[in-house]
Write an enzyme that holds these catalytic residues in place. Structure first.
Site, short mmCIF file in Angstrom:
data_model
loop_
_atom_site.label_atom_id
_atom_site.label_comp_id
_atom_site.label_asym_id
_atom_site.label_seq_id
_atom_site.Cartn_x
_atom_site.Cartn_y
_atom_site.Cartn_z
N LYS A 179 0.85 -1.20 0.00
CA LYS A 179 0.00 0.00 0.00
C LYS A 179 0.88 1.24 0.00
CE LYS A 179 -3.92 -2.13 2.42
NZ LYS A 179 -5.13 -2.00 1.62
N GLU A 213 -12.86 -3.02 9.28
CA GLU A 213 -13.54 -3.28 8.00
C GLU A 213 -15.03 -3.20 8.21
OE1 GLU A 213 -11.81 -6.47 5.42
OE2 GLU A 213 -11.08 -7.09 7.37
N ASP A 232 -5.94 -14.08 10.64
CA ASP A 232 -6.22 -13.47 9.34
C ASP A 232 -5.64 -12.05 9.22
OD1 ASP A 232 -7.55 -13.58 6.77
OD2 ASP A 232 -9.04 -12.17 7.55
N HIS A 237 -0.86 -8.47 8.75
CA HIS A 237 -0.94 -7.04 8.44
C HIS A 237 -0.63 -6.14 9.65
CE1 HIS A 237 -2.63 -8.74 4.93
NE2 HIS A 237 -3.87 -8.80 5.31
N LYS A 337 -14.19 -7.16 11.80
CA LYS A 337 -15.15 -7.13 10.69
C LYS A 337 -16.42 -6.46 11.20
CE LYS A 337 -12.62 -10.26 8.36
NZ LYS A 337 -11.44 -9.70 7.70
#
Ligand code: BG6
Length: 490
Positions: A179, A213, A232, A237, A337
């Site tokens: 990114k 998210e 995940d 990340h 999430k």
């Protein structure tokens, strides 16, 4: 013409009809092509197990490409030119025979880039067969995450690959490293002495990293439920972001200098065990709620869900780094999430001035904050204290922002490239800076494994939070207990 020189290659995409390839990789390759960053002789091999007509598969790739590209980027001539580079090759990844056809198809003398957008369980077999047909010598392999689900399984995958490929030809993807704003962290930290001299426990009180998210599980329940948010998102990340913020200045920009510094940070992470598990880590799972004003189901009511699952969809934790630079400076990490918005940002909270001379009631406002917004609305802002204007204001303070919006700064180049465009370009250039070395992955797993083992031992179950909220209340308590709050939560 672009200033970057990219050599020709044969780009073999294993798993070419899978979601990642269709949604992300072909669009990224198209954008590189359109920007003149694919060599005219570069060819793309779409490798997949699906039988059927090659033309039908190519047509499907093209229609997905058109669907996933922003409408303004669909340029008919460019799409035709791009599609003309692609050859579809039916390949059973586990059968040696097909690889002979692959070897015959690869352009002689060109490097082969073998991108594994498949399950990690077949990486070893693909490597073995590439080697078996004499392709390994000229191949760089690109490994998608997840590489295993714990230290042991990730070692198995990495060892299977290492049997045929030396580390300098293995490119492990963490797409956050591609990114633009993540790249900018390196520039911000090491090209500005202003920050680097303050970048330690003398000046910084704490650091927040949020990756929220808005989406839920989006048809990936089967995969996600075996992983959960810690594996995940945190294992890769968020820990990568933490490393880039916390690492010491590397001696140079080479891949290994940067990776060496990141590994030191991972090794210095204090394990969270015993009581710390209760007070420093929060797991959550979303229940029904609202997203953009519309009702949405809870995690256990999503399509194909197992209603007994105790997989977490949210994690907040306090990480401590045991070294001189960061002693006593907590790093609060939070990711989930079905949050109220998509937001990835890092907030560096600076300490108050050591001697305070303003009105006591203003004290709470004091403290500089550097906010690095990774997405959306990429940019950097620095919250500084100023004096209110006016004869009647005395020395009344206000907090203001010095802002840098990258979309304004880069208006002339119009588009911020997707992370995958940069990563694919760097593989073609043979540059490993933006890829994760084996030992980084292993240290990250070691740290996450102890958390997971602790949860299992304690029989921990995730706390519910309503979809559309910022997670369970205990995630707020996690930080308020230390006398702080999450930046900007509304
Ligand atoms: C992936 C995770 O690695 O990153 C997904 O597997 C997640 O669960 C995605 O949605 C988030 O990426 P981004 O770039 O949209 O923040």
């Amino acid at each position: 013409m672009p200033a970057i020189n990219v050599e020709p290659c044969t780009f073999g995409l294993f798993g070419a009809l899978g979601d990642l390839a269709l949604r992300k990789l072909f669009p990224a390759l198209y954008q590189l092509d359109r920007a003149g960053l694919l060599h005219p002789d570069t060819r793309l091999l779409a490798l997949a197990r699906e039988a059927g007509s090659d033309d039908a598969h190519l047509a499907s790739i093209e229609s997905h490409l058109r669907r996933y590209l922003p409408a303004t980027d669909v340029d008919e001539t460019a799409v035709q030119g791009f599609m003309a580079r692609i050859t579809y090759l039916h390949l059973d990844f586990l059968e040696r025979e097909g690889y002979r056809r692959l070897a015959d198809t690869v352009t002689p003398e060109q490097p082969l880039i073998a991108y594994f957008a498949t399950a990690a369980a077949v990486y070893g077999a693909i490597c073995e067969h590439l080697d078996g047909v004499g392709l390994a010598e000229r191949t760089r392999v690109v490994l998608e995450k997840p590489i295993g689900h714990d230290l042991e399984s990730s070692r198995r995958v990495n060892d299977a690959v290492a049997r045929y490929f030396p580390e300098n030809r293995v490119y492990r993807i963490d797409h956050y490293l591609g990114k633009e704003t993540v790249q900018n962290l390196i520039a911000l930290r090491f090209a500005n002495s202003l920050f680097e001299t303050q970048w330690n426990q003398n000046s910084i009180s704490h650091v927040e990293i949020t990756v929220a998210e808005k989406v839920g599980i989006e048809g990936r329940w089967g995969y996600f439920d075996k992983a959960g948010q810690l594996r995940d998102m945190i294992q890769n990340h968020l820990l990568q972001l933490l490393c880039l913020i916390a690492m010491d200045p590397p001696g140079d920009l080479s891949a290994d200098s940067i990776r060496d510094e990141k590994v030191k940070v991972l090794k210095a992470l204090a394990p969270i065990t015993g009581e710390g598990l209760g007070s420093r880590v929060v797991r959550g799972q979303y229940i029904a709620g609202h997203s953009d004003g519309q009702p949405v189901p809870g995690y256990l009511d999503e399509d194909n869900a197992n209603s007994q699952s105790d997989t977490e969809t949210f994690v907040a934790l306090r990480a401590d780094i045991r070294n001189w630079r960061w002693s006593g400076v907590p790093f609060y990490l939070r990711t989930g999430k079905r949050m109220p918005q998509k937001l990835s940002q890092i907030v560096i909270h600076f300490k108050e001035p050591t001697h305070y001379i303003f009105a006591p009631e203003q004290r709470l406002q004091i403290g500089n904050k550097l906010v690095i917004r990774l997405q959306p609305d990429e940019g950097i802002s620095l919250r500084v204290m100023t004096k209110e204007q006016g004869l009647d204001k005395g020395m009344h303070l206000r907090s203001d922002l010095l802002q840098l919006h990258f979309s304004d700064t880069w208006r002339r180049s119009a588009r911020i490239p997707d992370a995958y465009e940069r990563l694919l370009l760097e593989v073609m250039r043979g540059n490993q800076n933006l890829f994760v070395r084996k030992d980084e992955i292993e240290h990250a797993w070691t740290w996450c494994d102890q958390l997971i083992a602790g949860w299992q031992q304690a029989g921990d179950t995730p706390r519910p939070y309503a979809a559309g909220s910022w997670g369970p209340m205990s995630a707020v308590a996690l930080i308020t207990r230390d006398g702080r709050s999450w930046y900007g939560d509304i």
